[in-house]
Design an enzyme around this catalytic site. Sequence first.
Site, PDB file in Angstrom:
ATOM      1  N   CYS A   1     -25.902 -96.307 -73.163  1.00 54.78           N
ATOM      2  CA  CYS A   1     -25.592 -95.140 -72.203  1.00 54.78           C
ATOM      3  C   CYS A   1     -26.727 -95.144 -71.065  1.00 54.78           C
ATOM      4  O   CYS A   1     -28.006 -95.336 -71.210  1.00 54.78           O
ATOM      5  CB  CYS A   1     -26.043 -93.769 -73.113  1.00 54.78           C
ATOM      6  SG  CYS A   1     -26.106 -92.338 -72.057  1.00 54.78           S
TER       7      CYS A   1
ATOM      8  N   ASP B 234     -18.935 -86.018 -66.967  1.00 53.75           N
ATOM      9  CA  ASP B 234     -20.351 -86.453 -66.722  1.00 53.75           C
ATOM     10  C   ASP B 234     -20.796 -86.026 -65.317  1.00 53.75           C
ATOM     11  O   ASP B 234     -20.252 -86.028 -64.264  1.00 53.75           O
ATOM     12  CB  ASP B 234     -20.351 -87.936 -66.686  1.00 53.75           C
ATOM     13  CG  ASP B 234     -21.856 -88.577 -66.633  1.00 53.75           C
ATOM     14  OD1 ASP B 234     -22.765 -87.831 -66.397  1.00 53.75           O
ATOM     15  OD2 ASP B 234     -21.962 -89.429 -67.428  1.00 53.75           O
TER      16      ASP B 234
ATOM     17  N   THR C  72     -22.897 -96.647 -67.560  1.00 52.42           N
ATOM     18  CA  THR C  72     -22.047 -97.612 -68.081  1.00 52.42           C
ATOM     19  C   THR C  72     -20.914 -97.472 -67.470  1.00 52.42           C
ATOM     20  O   THR C  72     -20.112 -98.252 -67.151  1.00 52.42           O
ATOM     21  CB  THR C  72     -21.983 -97.416 -69.542  1.00 52.42           C
ATOM     22  OG1 THR C  72     -21.341 -96.022 -69.978  1.00 52.42           O
ATOM     23  CG2 THR C  72     -22.996 -97.741 -70.409  1.00 52.42           C
TER      24      THR C  72
ATOM     25  N   CYS D 204     -22.883 -91.867 -63.884  1.00 51.95           N
ATOM     26  CA  CYS D 204     -22.598 -92.410 -65.142  1.00 51.95           C
ATOM     27  C   CYS D 204     -22.889 -93.887 -65.106  1.00 51.95           C
ATOM     28  O   CYS D 204     -22.488 -94.717 -64.393  1.00 51.95           O
ATOM     29  CB  CYS D 204     -21.162 -92.443 -65.698  1.00 51.95           C
ATOM     30  SG  CYS D 204     -20.887 -93.033 -67.041  1.00 51.95           S
TER      31      CYS D 204
END
Length: 332
Positions: A90, A248, A254, A252
């Site tokens: 994450c 999100d 990833t 983000c």
Amino acid sequence: MIKGTFFCIDAHTCGNPVRLVTSGHPSLNGATMSEKRQDFLTHYDWIRTALMFEPRGHDMMSGAFIYPACNPNSDASFLFIETSGCLPMCGHGTIGAVTAAIEAGLLTPKTPGKLTLDVPAGQIQVEYQLTQNKVDWVKIHNVACYLAHRNAVIDIPGLGLLTVDIAYGGNFYCIIEPQGNFPGLRNWTANDILHWSPIVREAASSLKCIHPDDPTVRGVSHVLWTGSTLNEDSDGANAVFYGDKAIDRSPCGTGTSARLAQLYAKGQLAVGDTYTHESIIGSQFIGKIEEETQVGQHPAIVPSIQGWARVTGHNSIIIDDDDPYAHGFQVV
């Protein structure tokens, strides 16, 4: 009966929540964080749901535990939890957890300003800048990332055909560019994203996604919609869907890594190029393709992601067996 007490530092990374759990860690079996992740999922997932789901959390909630290093050259290990599960990696969670841990004195790096962290997806390098006991920014050198499926066509009931890419950035992402049946991020509402994303993810599950080095990392878990930007200095915008109904609020980490891997594989970015990625609320991460590498038979990259986080408070959470909602719930 009190089942557990968990002390937490709450923060957000560019708008998306991060709950760093500083006590109540279960003892996990395994030599690697991937193995420890499997043990957590098997025996302790109630901790995740209790801390992430309502009434103690919400649909966007995510968090992390700090564990001792698995490797001699590492400073510590991170285990990531959120409403969607216990993730291999994450990005926004790392930025938030590092910020909270450094400011609270919970991490003492071997080299000031640098960390080596073991995570379920592998080992990552982290840089950060500290000014008067506040972390200004965190830069993650992520695990190797690659494009798993290129220009796959999936049929979405009620929407029609979509051409998508599947890329790995620490998790597998279904990436959708503007096209005939998707007019672009700025032409859809948040409700549109929440409605179509689970359907797209289900359809994309037909595309085989298994990490060559760790078969426990498999399946499309996130959907990344792209479109035009709010900020003139952004190179691209996205909205990432995860869990059952979460978008999100950060760009983000990833997801940005997956986007960089996709654009690299398609010849739109090269080693050394930077990419300022924008979230649905306009916050930004700075992505960069640091180097080329290989994952199994896939040409891959090592990306870096730089962002910031702010601590919002300290929290003592009690899980009481007498509470009928001790393990949390979701209203879907």
